[in-house]
Design a protein around this motif. Structure first.
Motif, PDB file in Angstrom:
ATOM      1  N   VAL A  38       9.928   3.840   7.482  1.00 19.20           N
ATOM      2  CA  VAL A  38       8.547   3.758   7.005  1.00 19.20           C
ATOM      3  C   VAL A  38       7.803   5.051   7.298  1.00 19.20           C
ATOM      4  O   VAL A  38       7.021   5.542   6.471  1.00 19.20           O
ATOM      5  CB  VAL A  38       7.842   2.554   7.654  1.00 19.20           C
ATOM      6  N   GLU A  39       8.057   5.608   8.474  1.00 20.00           N
ATOM      7  CA  GLU A  39       7.356   6.829   8.873  1.00 20.00           C
ATOM      8  C   GLU A  39       7.660   7.976   7.917  1.00 20.00           C
ATOM      9  O   GLU A  39       6.762   8.742   7.529  1.00 20.00           O
ATOM     10  CB  GLU A  39       7.767   7.202  10.295  1.00 20.00           C
ATOM     11  N   TYR A  40       8.923   8.103   7.492  1.00 17.77           N
ATOM     12  CA  TYR A  40       9.321   9.202   6.620  1.00 17.77           C
ATOM     13  C   TYR A  40       9.382   8.797   5.151  1.00 17.77           C
ATOM     14  O   TYR A  40       9.906   9.544   4.318  1.00 17.77           O
ATOM     15  CB  TYR A  40      10.673   9.764   7.079  1.00 17.77           C
ATOM     16  N   ASN A  41       8.866   7.609   4.838  1.00  7.60           N
ATOM     17  CA  ASN A  41       8.722   7.157   3.454  1.00  7.60           C
ATOM     18  C   ASN A  41      10.051   7.205   2.698  1.00  7.60           C
ATOM     19  O   ASN A  41      10.113   7.655   1.544  1.00  7.60           O
ATOM     20  CB  ASN A  41       7.664   8.000   2.720  1.00  7.60           C
ATOM     21  N   LEU A  42      11.104   6.732   3.324  1.00 10.96           N
ATOM     22  CA  LEU A  42      12.402   6.674   2.666  1.00 10.96           C
ATOM     23  C   LEU A  42      12.413   5.547   1.639  1.00 10.96           C
ATOM     24  O   LEU A  42      11.461   4.783   1.514  1.00 10.96           O
ATOM     25  CB  LEU A  42      13.500   6.457   3.708  1.00 10.96           C
ATOM     26  N   HIS A  43      13.504   5.444   0.913  1.00 10.12           N
ATOM     27  CA  HIS A  43      13.620   4.407  -0.114  1.00 10.12           C
ATOM     28  C   HIS A  43      13.384   3.032   0.502  1.00 10.12           C
ATOM     29  O   HIS A  43      13.835   2.743   1.614  1.00 10.12           O
ATOM     30  CB  HIS A  43      15.004   4.480  -0.763  1.00 10.12           C
ATOM     31  N   PHE A  44      12.684   2.172  -0.226  1.00 10.14           N
ATOM     32  CA  PHE A  44      12.279   0.877   0.327  1.00 10.14           C
ATOM     33  C   PHE A  44      13.465   0.009   0.728  1.00 10.14           C
ATOM     34  O   PHE A  44      13.357  -0.837   1.624  1.00 10.14           O
ATOM     35  CB  PHE A  44      11.409   0.123  -0.680  1.00 10.14           C
ATOM     36  N   ALA A  45      14.622   0.187   0.083  1.00 11.38           N
ATOM     37  CA  ALA A  45      15.778  -0.656   0.378  1.00 11.38           C
ATOM     38  C   ALA A  45      16.295  -0.446   1.798  1.00 11.38           C
ATOM     39  O   ALA A  45      16.816  -1.386   2.418  1.00 11.38           O
ATOM     40  CB  ALA A  45      16.895  -0.385  -0.625  1.00 11.38           C
ATOM     41  N   TYR A  46      16.158   0.758   2.332  1.00 18.93           N
ATOM     42  CA  TYR A  46      16.633   1.009   3.688  1.00 18.93           C
ATOM     43  C   TYR A  46      15.885   0.131   4.698  1.00 18.93           C
ATOM     44  O   TYR A  46      16.476  -0.433   5.622  1.00 18.93           O
ATOM     45  CB  TYR A  46      16.457   2.488   4.045  1.00 18.93           C
ATOM     46  N   GLY A  47      14.576   0.019   4.517  1.00 17.75           N
ATOM     47  CA  GLY A  47      13.794  -0.807   5.423  1.00 17.75           C
ATOM     48  C   GLY A  47      14.152  -2.279   5.336  1.00 17.75           C
ATOM     49  O   GLY A  47      14.175  -2.995   6.344  1.00 17.75           O
ATOM     50  N   ILE A  48      14.455  -2.748   4.131  1.00 14.94           N
ATOM     51  CA  ILE A  48      14.817  -4.158   3.951  1.00 14.94           C
ATOM     52  C   ILE A  48      16.143  -4.460   4.637  1.00 14.94           C
ATOM     53  O   ILE A  48      16.311  -5.519   5.261  1.00 14.94           O
ATOM     54  CB  ILE A  48      14.881  -4.493   2.453  1.00 14.94           C
ATOM     55  N   VAL A  49      17.100  -3.536   4.542  1.00 13.56           N
ATOM     56  CA  VAL A  49      18.371  -3.725   5.250  1.00 13.56           C
ATOM     57  C   VAL A  49      18.148  -3.774   6.757  1.00 13.56           C
ATOM     58  O   VAL A  49      18.747  -4.582   7.472  1.00 13.56           O
ATOM     59  CB  VAL A  49      19.360  -2.603   4.884  1.00 13.56           C
ATOM     60  N   CYS A  50      17.244  -2.935   7.240  1.00 13.28           N
ATOM     61  CA  CYS A  50      16.964  -2.908   8.678  1.00 13.28           C
ATOM     62  C   CYS A  50      16.378  -4.232   9.168  1.00 13.28           C
ATOM     63  O   CYS A  50      16.766  -4.739  10.225  1.00 13.28           O
ATOM     64  CB  CYS A  50      16.004  -1.764   9.010  1.00 13.28           C
ATOM     65  N   VAL A  51      15.447  -4.796   8.396  1.00 11.82           N
ATOM     66  CA  VAL A  51      14.833  -6.042   8.859  1.00 11.82           C
ATOM     67  C   VAL A  51      15.817  -7.205   8.777  1.00 11.82           C
ATOM     68  O   VAL A  51      15.696  -8.176   9.532  1.00 11.82           O
ATOM     69  CB  VAL A  51      13.554  -6.374   8.053  1.00 11.82           C
ATOM     70  N   PHE A  52      16.795  -7.114   7.879  1.00 11.22           N
ATOM     71  CA  PHE A  52      17.826  -8.159   7.854  1.00 11.22           C
ATOM     72  C   PHE A  52      18.595  -8.163   9.172  1.00 11.22           C
ATOM     73  O   PHE A  52      18.789  -9.214   9.797  1.00 11.22           O
ATOM     74  CB  PHE A  52      18.785  -7.936   6.684  1.00 11.22           C
ATOM     75  N   PHE A  53      19.032  -6.983   9.629  1.00 13.25           N
ATOM     76  CA  PHE A  53      19.806  -6.923  10.859  1.00 13.25           C
ATOM     77  C   PHE A  53      18.931  -7.084  12.089  1.00 13.25           C
ATOM     78  O   PHE A  53      19.415  -7.491  13.147  1.00 13.25           O
ATOM     79  CB  PHE A  53      20.575  -5.596  10.936  1.00 13.25           C
ATOM     80  N   SER A  54      17.636  -6.785  11.975  1.00 10.77           N
ATOM     81  CA  SER A  54      16.750  -7.006  13.119  1.00 10.77           C
ATOM     82  C   SER A  54      16.574  -8.491  13.396  1.00 10.77           C
ATOM     83  O   SER A  54      16.259  -8.884  14.525  1.00 10.77           O
ATOM     84  CB  SER A  54      15.382  -6.378  12.856  1.00 10.77           C
ATOM     85  N   ASN A  55      16.782  -9.312  12.387  1.00 13.81           N
ATOM     86  CA  ASN A  55      16.657 -10.756  12.552  1.00 13.81           C
ATOM     87  C   ASN A  55      18.010 -11.439  12.666  1.00 13.81           C
ATOM     88  O   ASN A  55      18.086 -12.657  12.763  1.00 13.81           O
ATOM     89  CB  ASN A  55      15.888 -11.359  11.375  1.00 13.81           C
ATOM     90  N   TYR A  56      19.077 -10.644  12.642  1.00 15.58           N
ATOM     91  CA  TYR A  56      20.417 -11.213  12.772  1.00 15.58           C
ATOM     92  C   TYR A  56      20.822 -11.161  14.245  1.00 15.58           C
ATOM     93  O   TYR A  56      21.466 -10.246  14.720  1.00 15.58           O
ATOM     94  CB  TYR A  56      21.426 -10.436  11.920  1.00 15.58           C
ATOM     95  N   LEU A  57      20.392 -12.169  14.975  1.00 15.13           N
ATOM     96  CA  LEU A  57      20.636 -12.229  16.417  1.00 15.13           C
ATOM     97  C   LEU A  57      21.316 -13.555  16.746  1.00 15.13           C
ATOM     98  O   LEU A  57      20.664 -14.521  17.114  1.00 15.13           O
ATOM     99  CB  LEU A  57      19.320 -12.101  17.187  1.00 15.13           C
ATOM    100  N   GLN A  68       0.811  -1.214   0.000  1.00 14.89           N
ATOM    101  CA  GLN A  68       0.000   0.000   0.000  1.00 14.89           C
ATOM    102  C   GLN A  68       0.843   1.264   0.000  1.00 14.89           C
ATOM    103  O   GLN A  68       0.520   2.233  -0.681  1.00 14.89           O
ATOM    104  CB  GLN A  68      -0.932  -0.017   1.214  1.00 14.89           C
ATOM    105  N   GLN A  69       1.934   1.259   0.771  1.00 15.13           N
ATOM    106  CA  GLN A  69       2.730   2.483   0.869  1.00 15.13           C
ATOM    107  C   GLN A  69       3.715   2.627  -0.283  1.00 15.13           C
ATOM    108  O   GLN A  69       3.882   3.732  -0.824  1.00 15.13           O
ATOM    109  CB  GLN A  69       3.461   2.517   2.207  1.00 15.13           C
ATOM    110  N   TYR A  70       4.366   1.514  -0.668  1.00 10.07           N
ATOM    111  CA  TYR A  70       5.392   1.591  -1.712  1.00 10.07           C
ATOM    112  C   TYR A  70       4.896   1.112  -3.068  1.00 10.07           C
ATOM    113  O   TYR A  70       5.600   1.261  -4.066  1.00 10.07           O
ATOM    114  CB  TYR A  70       6.624   0.790  -1.293  1.00 10.07           C
ATOM    115  N   GLY A  71       3.713   0.504  -3.131  1.00  9.28           N
ATOM    116  CA  GLY A  71       3.092   0.177  -4.399  1.00  9.28           C
ATOM    117  C   GLY A  71       3.650  -1.035  -5.129  1.00  9.28           C
ATOM    118  O   GLY A  71       3.490  -1.131  -6.355  1.00  9.28           O
TER     119      GLY A  71
END
Length: 403
Positions: free
Chosen positions: A360-379, A283-286
């Motif tokens: 997501v809040e500031y609607n930055l490029h979609f790739a930034y969010g994907i990098v974040c979720v990679f490291f959020s699951n790298y535990l 919905q946000q990035y289409g």
């Protein structure tokens, strides 16, 4: 002259032939045969294929939770319902996925792993088939719950199986290998579901899940042995009454008092992310459903990589601390908890989720969010944290972590 003819009486003895019985090999497949020796002494090759079986089975329920994300809109139109109701099917599935492994695990610690695997996956197959032929939203939600109840058993018993066959100092690496299934399932699910929905319609998704669960069930029947090993001991007469007690299916919640179980509440954010990830990038990035499904792969990549690294680090930390214990002191499972890696992992998780929300809040490029979720699951430490340390309640302890 009168001739007397004696009629001979013929007695016919009817022998009831026993009804045809199933062949012995079939009975051996179905019957639960506990191991005659400690499974921890089995050859490493046998242990490895057991881990691979439970890892493959472990991907089914997480995969089923996310596979129909791309089909939510077509299903909503078919059932003529609202966003809230169609999302309720996901919420109920996740609820059953969290609660019912506790019940399965409690009985598996008493009656064995194999019979619970077989019963639960039969229930899952039934739920998947009925979901595929649903004619209204109520029928769909009910049988989605059925499929969740059935397929959820492996989330706790899979780790319990690993605890049955590996020594304490080996479980970190084995558990990390097992985690590749539950971690990879939610990531690959939207990819499969997106293309099945676009090519064959939303019903094909659940037929695919039914076939997958059937394959798992057959694999368990033919390949997976019983791993719960209970040494025979003489039972005194006054102890028989103690054994005849009600099995409390939620008794394992008491294990939450252990720090190595309580720490895993940090995993709940992983499922919160999965529930919102699709809508954000659709919905946000289409992006279309197929592309959004591919975006789940970094989540799985982070989880699998961290599990592999964390398993080795966890075993090394445990062995190092055991070697430093004074003579006569018994090692505890908590020895594998702690170290710099654990605290850095927790901090990295918190920062990654905060950064993802900010992107997501500031609607930055979609790739930034994907990098974040990679490291959020790298535990590395957390993904290999709960290899089952409780000899008598392995599966139950794992399910406390899942809840």
């Amino acid at each position: 002259m009168t001739s007397l003819e004696n009629d001979s009486v013929h007695q016919v003895t009817v022998i009831d032939e026993p009804a045809s019985k199933p062949p012995s090999w079939l009975k051996n497949l179905i019957r639960n045969q506990p191991p005659t020796s400690d499974p921890r002494n089995w050859p490493i090759r046998k242990k490895t294929y057991i881990v691979l079986i439970v890892a493959f089975a472990g991907c089914t329920s997480p995969l089923a939770s996310s596979i129909y994300y791309p089909a939510l809109v077509p299903m909503q139109e078919y059932f003529e319902t609202t966003d809230t109701i169609i999302n309720a099917s996901l919420a109920i599935y996740i609820f059953c996925l969290a609660l019912f492994p506790l019940i399965w695990a409690t009985f598996a610690d008493v009656y064995g792993r194999r019979p619970i695997y077989l019963i639960s996956f039969l229930l899952a197959i039934t739920g998947m088939v009925c979901s595929a032929v649903s004619v209204n939203i109520v029928m769909f939600i009910v049988f989605r719950a059925f499929s969740a109840v059935g397929s959820s058993s492996v989330l706790s018993m899979g780790a319990g199986t690993i605890g049955d066959i590996f020594e304490t100092h080996q479980r970190g690496r084995a558990y990390s290998l097992y985690l590749t299934g539950p971690m990879f399932g939610p990531a690959i699910g939207p990819v499969i579901g997106g293309y099945l929905n676009s090519g064959l319609g939303w019903r094909s998704i659940f037929w695919f899940l039914a076939i997958l669960c059937l394959v798992v069930w057959l694999g368990i029947v033919f390949l997976l042995p019983e791993t719960l090993y209970l040494q025979a001991k003489q039972v005194m007469p006054d102890e028989k009454k103690k054994q005849r007690r009600f099995i409390n299916p939620v008794a394992a919640l008491d294990l939450l008092r252990n720090i190595n179980i309580a720490l895993t509440v940090l995993f709940f954010v992983y499922f919160v992310l999965n529930a919102n990830f699709t809508r954000i990038y659709t919905q946000q990035y289409g992006f279309d459903s197929g592309m959004v499904g591919l975006f789940y792969l970094p989540i799985a990549g982070g989880g699998i990589l961290s599990g592999m690294v964390g398993g080795r680090l966890s075993d090394q930390l445990y062995r190092r601390r055991v070697s430093k214990l004074p003579e006569g002191v018994k090692p505890t499972p908590e020895l594998r908890i702690g170290g710099v890696i654990l605290y850095v992992s927790i901090l990295l998780m918190l920062l990654s989720y905060t950064a993802f929300g900010w992107c997501v809040e500031y609607n930055l490029h979609f790739a930034y969010g994907i990098v974040c979720v990679f490291f959020s699951n790298y535990l590395p430490s957390l993904h290999s944290l709960p290899p089952p340390p409780f000899r008598k309640e392995r599966s139950s302890s794992i399910d406390c972590a899942r809840i």
